[in-house]
Every structure is written in structure tokens, then in C-alpha cells.
Design a protein around this motif. Structure first.
Motif, PDB file in Angstrom:
ATOM      1  N   ALA A   1      72.878   5.912 -82.628  1.00 52.68           N
ATOM      2  CA  ALA A   1      73.210   6.367 -81.277  1.00 52.68           C
ATOM      3  C   ALA A   1      72.460   5.583 -80.203  1.00 52.68           C
ATOM      4  CB  ALA A   1      72.935   7.865 -81.152  1.00 52.68           C
ATOM      5  N   ASN A   2      71.141   5.478 -80.322  1.00 53.99           N
ATOM      6  CA  ASN A   2      70.364   4.771 -79.298  1.00 53.99           C
ATOM      7  C   ASN A   2      70.660   3.278 -79.291  1.00 53.99           C
ATOM      8  OD1 ASN A   2      68.619   6.846 -78.012  1.00 53.99           O
ATOM      9  ND2 ASN A   2      67.898   7.151 -80.100  1.00 53.99           N
ATOM     10  N   PHE A   3      70.881   2.712 -80.457  1.00 54.83           N
ATOM     11  CA  PHE A   3      71.220   1.286 -80.532  1.00 54.83           C
ATOM     12  C   PHE A   3      72.541   1.013 -79.818  1.00 54.83           C
ATOM     13  CE2 PHE A   3      73.645  -1.953 -82.973  1.00 54.83           C
ATOM     14  CZ  PHE A   3      72.947  -3.075 -82.561  1.00 54.83           C
ATOM     15  N   PHE A   4      73.559   1.833 -80.073  1.00 51.09           N
ATOM     16  CA  PHE A   4      74.851   1.625 -79.424  1.00 51.09           C
ATOM     17  C   PHE A   4      74.760   1.858 -77.908  1.00 51.09           C
ATOM     18  CE2 PHE A   4      77.244   2.729 -83.592  1.00 51.09           C
ATOM     19  CZ  PHE A   4      77.135   1.407 -84.004  1.00 51.09           C
ATOM     20  N   GLU A   5      73.958   2.810 -77.488  1.00 55.57           N
ATOM     21  CA  GLU A   5      73.759   3.020 -76.048  1.00 55.57           C
ATOM     22  C   GLU A   5      73.132   1.781 -75.407  1.00 55.57           C
ATOM     23  OE1 GLU A   5      74.696   5.221 -74.013  1.00 55.57           O
ATOM     24  OE2 GLU A   5      75.235   6.993 -75.184  1.00 55.57           O
ATOM     25  N   ALA A   6      72.163   1.184 -76.122  1.00 54.20           N
ATOM     26  CA  ALA A   6      71.525  -0.037 -75.610  1.00 54.20           C
ATOM     27  C   ALA A   6      72.527  -1.186 -75.530  1.00 54.20           C
ATOM     28  CB  ALA A   6      70.346  -0.418 -76.507  1.00 54.20           C
ATOM     29  N   ILE A   7      73.396  -1.281 -76.550  1.00 48.90           N
ATOM     30  CA  ILE A   7      74.440  -2.310 -76.558  1.00 48.90           C
ATOM     31  C   ILE A   7      75.378  -2.126 -75.364  1.00 48.90           C
ATOM     32  CG2 ILE A   7      76.509  -3.072 -77.788  1.00 48.90           C
ATOM     33  CD1 ILE A   7      73.956  -4.148 -78.996  1.00 48.90           C
ATOM     34  N   ARG A   8      75.760  -0.877 -75.105  1.00 50.59           N
ATOM     35  CA  ARG A   8      76.651  -0.606 -73.978  1.00 50.59           C
ATOM     36  C   ARG A   8      76.000  -0.989 -72.653  1.00 50.59           C
ATOM     37  NH1 ARG A   8      79.204   5.236 -72.342  1.00 50.59           N
ATOM     38  NH2 ARG A   8      76.989   5.743 -72.117  1.00 50.59           N
ATOM     39  N   SER A   9      74.725  -0.673 -72.487  1.00 46.05           N
ATOM     40  CA  SER A   9      74.021  -1.004 -71.251  1.00 46.05           C
ATOM     41  C   SER A   9      73.963  -2.513 -71.035  1.00 46.05           C
ATOM     42  CB  SER A   9      72.600  -0.429 -71.281  1.00 46.05           C
ATOM     43  OG  SER A   9      72.618   0.981 -71.314  1.00 46.05           O
TER      44      SER A   9
ATOM     45  N   THR B   1      77.672   1.122 -95.735  1.00 44.92           N
ATOM     46  CA  THR B   1      78.634   2.150 -96.112  1.00 44.92           C
ATOM     47  C   THR B   1      77.912   3.493 -96.136  1.00 44.92           C
ATOM     48  OG1 THR B   1      78.170   1.816 -98.468  1.00 44.92           O
ATOM     49  CG2 THR B   1      80.035   0.605 -97.533  1.00 44.92           C
ATOM     50  N   GLY B   2      78.681   4.569 -96.039  1.00 51.25           N
ATOM     51  CA  GLY B   2      78.063   5.888 -96.089  1.00 51.25           C
ATOM     52  C   GLY B   2      78.982   6.961 -95.540  1.00 51.25           C
ATOM     53  N   PRO B   3      78.571   8.218 -95.677  1.00 54.10           N
ATOM     54  CA  PRO B   3      79.426   9.348 -95.290  1.00 54.10           C
ATOM     55  C   PRO B   3      79.685   9.476 -93.797  1.00 54.10           C
ATOM     56  CG  PRO B   3      77.224  10.111 -95.907  1.00 54.10           C
ATOM     57  CD  PRO B   3      77.296   8.669 -96.275  1.00 54.10           C
ATOM     58  N   ALA B   4      78.866   8.821 -92.983  1.00 56.77           N
ATOM     59  CA  ALA B   4      79.027   8.971 -91.528  1.00 56.77           C
ATOM     60  C   ALA B   4      79.895   7.880 -90.917  1.00 56.77           C
ATOM     61  CB  ALA B   4      77.649   8.967 -90.851  1.00 56.77           C
ATOM     62  N   GLU B   5      80.528   7.060 -91.734  1.00 52.61           N
ATOM     63  CA  GLU B   5      81.280   5.922 -91.191  1.00 52.61           C
ATOM     64  C   GLU B   5      82.364   6.365 -90.207  1.00 52.61           C
ATOM     65  OE1 GLU B   5      84.098   2.164 -92.610  1.00 52.61           O
ATOM     66  OE2 GLU B   5      82.757   3.143 -94.065  1.00 52.61           O
ATOM     67  N   HIS B   6      83.117   7.398 -90.556  1.00 53.87           N
ATOM     68  CA  HIS B   6      84.200   7.848 -89.671  1.00 53.87           C
ATOM     69  C   HIS B   6      83.651   8.301 -88.321  1.00 53.87           C
ATOM     70  CE1 HIS B   6      88.021   9.501 -88.394  1.00 53.87           C
ATOM     71  NE2 HIS B   6      87.458  10.688 -88.211  1.00 53.87           N
ATOM     72  N   GLN B   7      82.574   9.077 -88.330  1.00 55.96           N
ATOM     73  CA  GLN B   7      81.983   9.559 -87.083  1.00 55.96           C
ATOM     74  C   GLN B   7      81.388   8.419 -86.265  1.00 55.96           C
ATOM     75  OE1 GLN B   7      82.202  12.665 -85.827  1.00 55.96           O
ATOM     76  NE2 GLN B   7      83.546  13.064 -87.584  1.00 55.96           N
ATOM     77  N   ILE B   8      80.840   7.421 -86.948  1.00 56.78           N
ATOM     78  CA  ILE B   8      80.280   6.268 -86.239  1.00 56.78           C
ATOM     79  C   ILE B   8      81.393   5.481 -85.554  1.00 56.78           C
ATOM     80  CG2 ILE B   8      79.142   4.027 -86.587  1.00 56.78           C
ATOM     81  CD1 ILE B   8      77.423   5.435 -88.751  1.00 56.78           C
ATOM     82  N   ARG B   9      82.514   5.344 -86.223  1.00 57.56           N
ATOM     83  CA  ARG B   9      83.658   4.655 -85.595  1.00 57.56           C
ATOM     84  C   ARG B   9      84.159   5.436 -84.380  1.00 57.56           C
ATOM     85  NH1 ARG B   9      85.699   0.401 -88.455  1.00 57.56           N
ATOM     86  NH2 ARG B   9      85.065   0.204 -90.645  1.00 57.56           N
ATOM     87  N   LYS B  10      84.174   6.763 -84.471  1.00 55.82           N
ATOM     88  CA  LYS B  10      84.569   7.582 -83.322  1.00 55.82           C
ATOM     89  C   LYS B  10      83.594   7.391 -82.165  1.00 55.82           C
ATOM     90  CE  LYS B  10      85.955  11.789 -83.778  1.00 55.82           C
ATOM     91  NZ  LYS B  10      86.058  13.221 -84.157  1.00 55.82           N
ATOM     92  N   LEU B  11      82.293   7.284 -82.484  1.00 57.73           N
ATOM     93  CA  LEU B  11      81.300   7.055 -81.441  1.00 57.73           C
ATOM     94  C   LEU B  11      81.547   5.718 -80.745  1.00 57.73           C
ATOM     95  CD1 LEU B  11      78.663   7.786 -79.954  1.00 57.73           C
ATOM     96  CD2 LEU B  11      77.406   6.734 -81.855  1.00 57.73           C
ATOM     97  N   LEU B  12      81.878   4.692 -81.510  1.00 55.18           N
ATOM     98  CA  LEU B  12      82.164   3.380 -80.922  1.00 55.18           C
ATOM     99  C   LEU B  12      83.351   3.445 -79.973  1.00 55.18           C
ATOM    100  CD1 LEU B  12      81.652   1.071 -84.044  1.00 55.18           C
ATOM    101  CD2 LEU B  12      80.200   1.193 -82.007  1.00 55.18           C
ATOM    102  N   VAL B  13      84.363   4.203 -80.345  1.00 58.00           N
ATOM    103  CA  VAL B  13      85.537   4.359 -79.483  1.00 58.00           C
ATOM    104  C   VAL B  13      85.145   5.068 -78.193  1.00 58.00           C
ATOM    105  CG1 VAL B  13      87.784   5.488 -79.237  1.00 58.00           C
ATOM    106  CG2 VAL B  13      87.188   4.333 -81.382  1.00 58.00           C
ATOM    107  N   SER B  14      84.346   6.126 -78.309  1.00 59.32           N
ATOM    108  CA  SER B  14      83.951   6.892 -77.127  1.00 59.32           C
ATOM    109  C   SER B  14      83.083   6.073 -76.182  1.00 59.32           C
ATOM    110  CB  SER B  14      83.213   8.173 -77.535  1.00 59.32           C
ATOM    111  OG  SER B  14      81.949   7.869 -78.115  1.00 59.32           O
ATOM    112  N   LEU B  15      82.331   5.120 -76.729  1.00 53.29           N
ATOM    113  CA  LEU B  15      81.474   4.258 -75.905  1.00 53.29           C
ATOM    114  C   LEU B  15      82.184   2.986 -75.461  1.00 53.29           C
ATOM    115  CD1 LEU B  15      78.119   4.526 -77.922  1.00 53.29           C
ATOM    116  CD2 LEU B  15      78.673   5.656 -75.760  1.00 53.29           C
ATOM    117  N   ASN B  16      83.462   2.852 -75.849  1.00 52.65           N
ATOM    118  CA  ASN B  16      84.259   1.673 -75.501  1.00 52.65           C
ATOM    119  C   ASN B  16      83.632   0.389 -76.069  1.00 52.65           C
ATOM    120  OD1 ASN B  16      86.513   0.432 -74.343  1.00 52.65           O
ATOM    121  ND2 ASN B  16      85.417  -0.038 -72.431  1.00 52.65           N
TER     122      ASN B  16
END
Length: 374
Positions: free
Chosen positions: A210-218, A233-248
Motif C-alpha cells: 500500500a505505501n509503496f504504491f502510494e509513493a509510486i502514485r505521488s 505470487t500469493g493469495p492477495a494478488e486479486h486485491q492488489i490488482r484492484k488496488l492498482l486500478v483504484s490508484l490508476n
């Protein structure tokens, strides 16, 4: 004269033990996917010494990619199903007897139980590798009689294991995982290419990114252009992809599985980021430094490779401004980033030699065999 005779006898005994050396390596899934290069370098080193090797591997893996040198391969458990690990061990021991192993080497603490049972059935000494800050290391099934050595890849893990397993303190040996260092750095060598950032981290929790992607967006909002590859790989992959979409961020961040050879992914980056503290020794981080990327990482786990402003810029994992500042410095100051990458390579070259690793492991095998004869 008597001393010379004793010395010649000792040399002769060592030579005979070396000639009879036949290690059986017990691999886990992590050994095959994350520690691929380590296993490959070890097998090549043993082949160079004309030492026969057997591999005991979990099912469902492409072992050919790990074994550049000939090896006898055994699979356990026979089927990749839960709770199957306890079945077929006596059958496996019977198959191994035909190989005539002289020592067992468990490459991952997750296979300690299997190794202990095989050591008992085959009446062999064993060597156990502990690569993580295991929370319950004192509960690992380790035989005081059969376990001759415990190998650790870092001082951080050595101290943790010594504290948790005081009765094995004199059997712990630190052997740094070796790698080959590129002659040049790859960090920002091509001015016409878009800067790239590589992350290798399991996709277990959205919060890890989360913090890394926020820094990337900034940084993107500030006008910087770059690409990001996340390998894992891992169980959170789908949610991580959704986060990327929400952060554009979906157009600049790509998620890929752990590839073979995964060094080809690491070598494609200018910057390598370890977004969260790791409780295990990171071969990805080692390889990133060896190929000459500039590293941004955080402390709080197995931190032996991370030396502030020598091998990496250091940030606070729970602070988006700290992550952003570290990445901003590397993206904006290419000369600094290249100097950092160069000093990291020098550190790896001096302390993580493949030949020294193989020699140390061979000495450990011989000591294990010797302890069994005592």
C-alpha cells in the motif's frame, strides 16, 4: 618423523572421506523457486569435484531447470496433497539406499522433519539449513544425535538460532550464499530507456504494497516517468490488482509470477525495491545487488545485506513519504544511484563468493561424516 606420519595419515583419511562423499539434498518448494540459483551453483560445484548427488524434491516442479549437472532425483511426497508428507518415507529410504548416500543436507527448515526421519532410517548424519528467523525454531524436529551441523546464511539468523537452540550453538556454521557479480552495473546505463523499478515480494497481504504504491502514485503525479514490475505470487494478488486500478497505476505496474530464470527480471531493472522487512534471507536482494541495480530497502528482518548508503538507500516501510524520498533520490540522482550499485557489487564480490560457499559446504559435509564415525 612421527608428526609427518600422523599428518600423512590425516590427509589420507580426509582424501578417503572426500572420495566416499555422496550427499543427498532435501529440497522444498522454496528451494526450487526462490533459491534456484543457489541450488544450481551448489550442484555445479559438486559436479566439478566429481561428487555424486541425489535430490529429494516435492512433486510438481520442473527439476530440469535446477539441475544443470546430472543427479539422481527422488520425489516426496508421492502426491502433492495435504498431510501426505508422512506417507512413503520408508519406501523413499529404500530407494535412497541404492544411491548409497553418505550425508543428508536439508536445504530448508520446512523439510527438517523428513530429513530427521530419513537420517534415522538410513543411520546417516545430516546437515540442516535454516534460512529464516523461524518463530518457533526451538520446535523444529532436530536430532541431537544425527544433526551434525546447522548452516545459516547470515549473522542475524545465526544469532537468532543460537539463542533459540543453545544446545546446538557449537554446531552452527554461517556460510554465505554465493553468487556471481556482473562486471558492470546495469543501473541507468541506457539514457533512452524508460527507468524501471523491480520488486520481488510475495503477494500475501495488500498492506505490504500500500505505501509503496502510494509513493509510486505521488512520484508519477510529480511528472516522473517510469515502469514497475512486481514479481511474486500469493493469495492477495486479486486485491492488489484492484488496488492498482483504484490508484490508476495499472498502466505502469505489471505483476508477473516468479519466472525462471528470475535473474532475467531483476537484470531488467534500474532500481530494486524491498518494500517490507523479510524474515528470510532474500536471494532476490542478493542477485539485485550482484547485477548492479540500485537498491531501496527497509530494515526490520534479515538485514545483513542492507548497509545504508553503501549497498542500499533505506526507508521506513510504514511511511509513504520515506519510501517516496528514497525512490525520488534514485530516480533523480543517477550518478548517486550508480555509485550505490557499484559499492553494493563490491560488497557482494568480497563476501558472497560461489567458490568459497561450495568449499565451505564441502568441509561441512566432511565434518558431518567424520562426526558420524566418532
Amino acid at each position: 618423523m612421527q608428526q609427518d606420519s600422523v599428518g600423512q595419515q590425516s590427509y589420507s583419511d580426509t582424501a578417503l572421506m572426500r572420495k566416499s562423499l555422496r550427499p543427498a539434498l532435501v529440497l522444498s518448494s522454496r528451494s526450487i523457486t526462490e533459491h534456484t540459483t543457489f541450488v544450481r551453483y551448489l550442484l555445479v560445484g559438486l559436479a566439478d569435484e566429481s561428487i555424486p548427488v541425489a535430490l529429494i524434491c516435492p512433486p510438481g516442479h520442473n527439476i530440469e531447470s535446477v539441475t544443470p549437472a546430472p543427479a539422481a532425483v527422488f520425489t516426496h511426497p508421492p502426491v502433492a496433497l495435504p498431510l501426505m508428507g508422512h506417507f512413503g518415507i520408508e519406501r523413499l529410504a529404500g530407494q535412497l539406499e541404492k544411491f548409497r548416500p553418505s550425508v543428508l543436507h536439508c536445504l530448508c527448515e520446512s523439510r527438517a522433519g523428513l530429513t530427521r526421519q530419513l537420517a534415522r532410517l538410513l543411520e546417516l548424519p545430516c546437515v540442516l539449513a535454516i534460512n529464516s528467523l523461524v518463530k518457533r525454531v526451538h520446535k523444529l524436529p532436530i536430532s541431537t544425535h544425527r544433526c551434525a551441523k546447522i548452516i545459516v546464511p547470515s549473522e542475524t539468523i545465526r544469532a537468532s538460532v543460537a539463542k533459540s537452540l543453545p544446545r546446538f550453538a557449537d554446531r552452527i556454521a554461517q556460510i554465505n550464499i554465493g553468487t556471481f557479480v556482473e562486471t558492470d552495473t546495469i543501473c541507468f546505463t541506457n539514457p533512452s530507456r524508460l527507468p524501471s523499478i523491480v520488486v520481488a515480494h510475495p503477494l500475501r497481504r495488500v498492506s505490504d504494497f500500500a505505501n509503496f504504491f502510494e509513493a509510486i502514485r505521488s512520484l508519477r503525479t510529480d511528472g516522473r516517468e517510469f515502469m514497475v514490475a512486481v514479481m511474486g505470487t500469493g493469495p492477495a494478488e486479486h486485491q492488489i490488482r484492484k488496488l492498482l486500478v483504484s490508484l490508476n497505476l495499472s498502466d505502469i505496474v505489471t505483476i508477473v509470477s516468479v519466472l525462471d530464470p528470475w535473474r532475467s527480471v531483476v537484470v531488467a531493472g534500474d532500481i530494486f525495491v524491498q518494500p517490507r522487512p523479510l524474515q528470510t534471507f532474500s536471494v532476490f536482494l542478493l542477485e539485485a545487488m550482484a547485477v548492479g541495480t540500485a537498491v531501496a530497502a527497509c530494515r526490520g528482518g534479515v538485514d545483513d545485506l542492507i548497509v545504508s548508503n553503501k549497498t542500499a538507500v533505506v526507508f521506513e516501510p510504514d511511511s509513504e513519504p520515506s519510501i517516496r524520498q528514497a525512490l525520488k533520490q534514485l530516480l533523480d540522482e543517477h550518478d548517486f544511484a550508480r555509485r550505490l550499485a557499484t559499492t553494493a557489487q563490491e560488497h557482494i564480490r568480497a563476501n558472497y563468493s560461489v567458490s568459497e560457499m561450495v568449499s565451505a559446504i564441502l568441509r561441512t559435509y566432511l565434518e558431518a561424516q567424520g562426526s558420524c564415525r566418532d
